[in-house]
Write a protein that holds these residues in place. Structure first.
Motif, short mmCIF file in Angstrom:
data_model
loop_
_atom_site.label_atom_id
_atom_site.label_comp_id
_atom_site.label_asym_id
_atom_site.label_seq_id
_atom_site.Cartn_x
_atom_site.Cartn_y
_atom_site.Cartn_z
N ILE A 229 0.87 -1.21 0.00
CA ILE A 229 0.00 0.00 0.00
C ILE A 229 0.89 1.25 0.00
N PRO A 230 0.32 2.40 -0.41
CA PRO A 230 1.10 3.65 -0.41
C PRO A 230 1.47 4.07 1.00
N ASP A 231 2.57 4.82 1.10
CA ASP A 231 3.06 5.25 2.42
C ASP A 231 2.32 6.52 2.86
N ARG A 232 1.38 6.36 3.78
CA ARG A 232 0.56 7.50 4.22
C ARG A 232 1.38 8.52 5.00
N ILE A 233 2.49 8.08 5.58
CA ILE A 233 3.30 9.00 6.38
C ILE A 233 4.18 9.84 5.45
N GLU A 234 4.71 9.21 4.40
CA GLU A 234 5.44 10.00 3.39
C GLU A 234 4.47 11.01 2.79
N ALA A 235 3.26 10.55 2.47
CA ALA A 235 2.25 11.44 1.86
C ALA A 235 1.96 12.62 2.79
N GLY A 236 1.72 12.32 4.06
CA GLY A 236 1.42 13.40 5.03
C GLY A 236 2.56 14.38 5.16
N PRO A 301 -1.79 10.44 13.11
CA PRO A 301 -0.67 9.54 13.43
C PRO A 301 0.50 10.21 14.15
N THR A 302 1.05 9.55 15.12
CA THR A 302 2.23 10.06 15.82
C THR A 302 3.38 10.28 14.84
N ASP A 303 3.41 9.51 13.76
CA ASP A 303 4.52 9.65 12.79
C ASP A 303 4.42 10.92 11.97
N LEU A 304 3.31 11.68 12.15
CA LEU A 304 3.21 12.99 11.49
C LEU A 304 3.18 14.13 12.51
N GLN A 305 3.43 13.80 13.77
CA GLN A 305 3.39 14.83 14.83
C GLN A 305 4.48 15.87 14.64
N ALA A 306 5.69 15.41 14.34
CA ALA A 306 6.82 16.36 14.17
C ALA A 306 6.57 17.28 12.98
#
Ligand code: EPZ
Length: 418
Positions: A229-236, A301-306
């Protein structure tokens, strides 16, 4: 060590293709170890972490070939259920081999992953889950030794919907004797795809995508093919840059995986349009300050917090950002303040007072997502930014400077990755 250089404030425009999801492909790779035969995984991003996982696959005996974005894993030759410290210490996700190798070989030795840049990251949920499945777990000089002739189906509930623990236990339970029910399971898209992959391999998992997974153990799994699946964190990450610097379109993404993030970006004044596989963002005239609290999926997502903190440094007003998943994941804050940002930290909350302009500065990466936030800030800052220790970002982002350059950013790397 590579550095990334940025001359900031170039407007961004155009479109960029998002890569396959790192956090989906890593557990899918370890699931492939459970089957003899060749599994073909496509849309695999070429990252430090995927290359590290390939090395680990080969150490346990699998045969791997990785060309373009296609990875072929032959599990027939797997013969060494042991994940060494010097590799596990570089990537916590190595711990994902625990469930698969225990299920297949009845024993496995995996180094404890240890902490990471932003603090300890325990694995107690993984170990308790395996014990509930009947494994005998011992700790021997920093290694976990797990043994079980055959795992037995059980009922277990996670005190926190851990992504990694849900993945490990789902893989271990797939060939256990009897049914396993996991309550409070993680529902992240990456775990959904892992469970779908296990079912393609012959597993019998129900309730996928809900907090209650029911896994009817089967005798054996066979190899299977899948596109990641596509990387939603890269996208964000790209969306936060677009919010600051210009209208961009992300191709080959799944907007549904980013519902909460898109809502927050609209709240901040951005324009968002989506199709089935693309997202276009247009920046607000002035970014509005928006409070945000991270949560497990489908929350923010915590991976987009920064990256959200970086965006809020230039917002009109003050915002409060709390991370409820990790209470100490703010190593990006002192670095963002070096750009002149006004952020105060209190426990697991950042208080951001928006300012008009960031000024480029030399800054240091500390982990994958902190590095991404520094790049977003550098792209928006006046003057030059130098981001050091970018091996962190190369763990989770494929060709990030090339992708931003293709959108108009003035960004380059010295001592390019060979
Ligand atoms: C996955 O890590 C991701 N990594 C992380 O992304 C992500 O930040 C995290 O999930 C949360 O979404 C991969 O998928 C490879 P958890 P994981 O178990 O599985 C606590 C990135 O940047 N916990 O859901 O390790 C833990 O300390 C990376 O791509 C226990 O207490 O995360 C944390 O507070 C960084 N005991 C919370 O649960 C355990 O046994 C969530 O952790 C396990 C976890």
């Amino acid at each position: 060590m590579d550095n990334i250089f940025i001359e900031g404030q170039n407007p961004l425009s155009g479109s960029v293709k998002i890569s396959g999801a790192k956090n989906a492909v890593l557990p899918i790779m370890t699931a492939a170890l459970m089957a003899e035969g060749k599994s073909v995984i496509t849309r695999v991003p070429n990252l430090r972490d995927t290359r590290t996982m390939i090395r680990l696959m080969e150490i346990v005996g699998a045969t791997c070939t990785f060309e373009d974005d296609k990875l072929i894993i032959d599990g027939s030759t797997v013969n060494n259920p042991e994940a060494p410290y010097d590799l596990v210490k570089t990537m916590r996700a190595s711990f994902y081999v625990l469930g698969p190798l225990l299920a297949r070989f009845g024993m496995v030795k995996v180094s404890l992953p240890g902490g990471c840049a932003w603090g300890p990251r325990p694995v107690d949920f993984h170990l308790k889950g395996l014990e509930k499945l009947g494994a005998k777990i011992t700790l021997e000089s920093g290694y976990i030794l797990a043994e079980a002739d055959r795992l037995k189906g059980t009922e277990l509930s996670f005190e926190f919907p851990s992504v990694g623990a849900t993945g490990n236990i789902a893989m271990a339970a797939a060939t256990a004797d009897g049914t396993t029910v996991i309550d409070n399971a993680a529902c992240e898209p990456e775990i959904v795809q892992l469970c779908e992959y296990l079912n393609l391999m012959g597993a019998s998992i129900h309730g996928i995508g809900t907090p209650k997974l029911i896994i009817d153990g089967v005798d054996k799994l066979h190899s299977a093919n899948i596109e990641v699946i596509p990387d939603r964190i890269e996208a964000g990450t790209f969306l936060t840059a677009g919010a600051l610097l210009g209208e961009i379109t992300l191709e080959d993404v799944n907007p549904k995986h980013l519902d909460t993030v898109l809502l927050k970006l609209k709240e901040a004044g951005c324009g968002i349009t989506t199709t089935k596989s693309s997202i276009t963002i247009s920046p607000a005239d002035s970014i509005q300050a928006v409070d945000m609290t991270t949560a497990v999926y489908p929350g923010f997502p915590t991976d987009l917090q920064a990256q959200w903190v970086a965006l809020m440094t230039l917002a009109n007003g003050s915002s409060v950002i709390t991370d409820t998943v990790y209470h100490d994941r703010f190593s990006h804050v002192p670095e963002l303040n070096r750009f002149g940002a006004n952020i105060k930290l209190e426990n697991n909350t950042a208080f951001v007072r928006g300012i008009d302009e960031l000024i480029g500065a030399p800054v240091m990466s500390t982990d994958i997502r902190a590095s991404a936030s520094l790049i977003v800030a550098g792209l928006a800052a006046k003057g030059q930014t130098v981001v050091s220790r970018v091996y962190h970002i190369d763990r989770g982002y494929e060709k990030i400077e090339e992708k931003f350059r293709s959108l108009g950013a003035n960004i380059w790397r010295k001592n390019p990755v060979t």
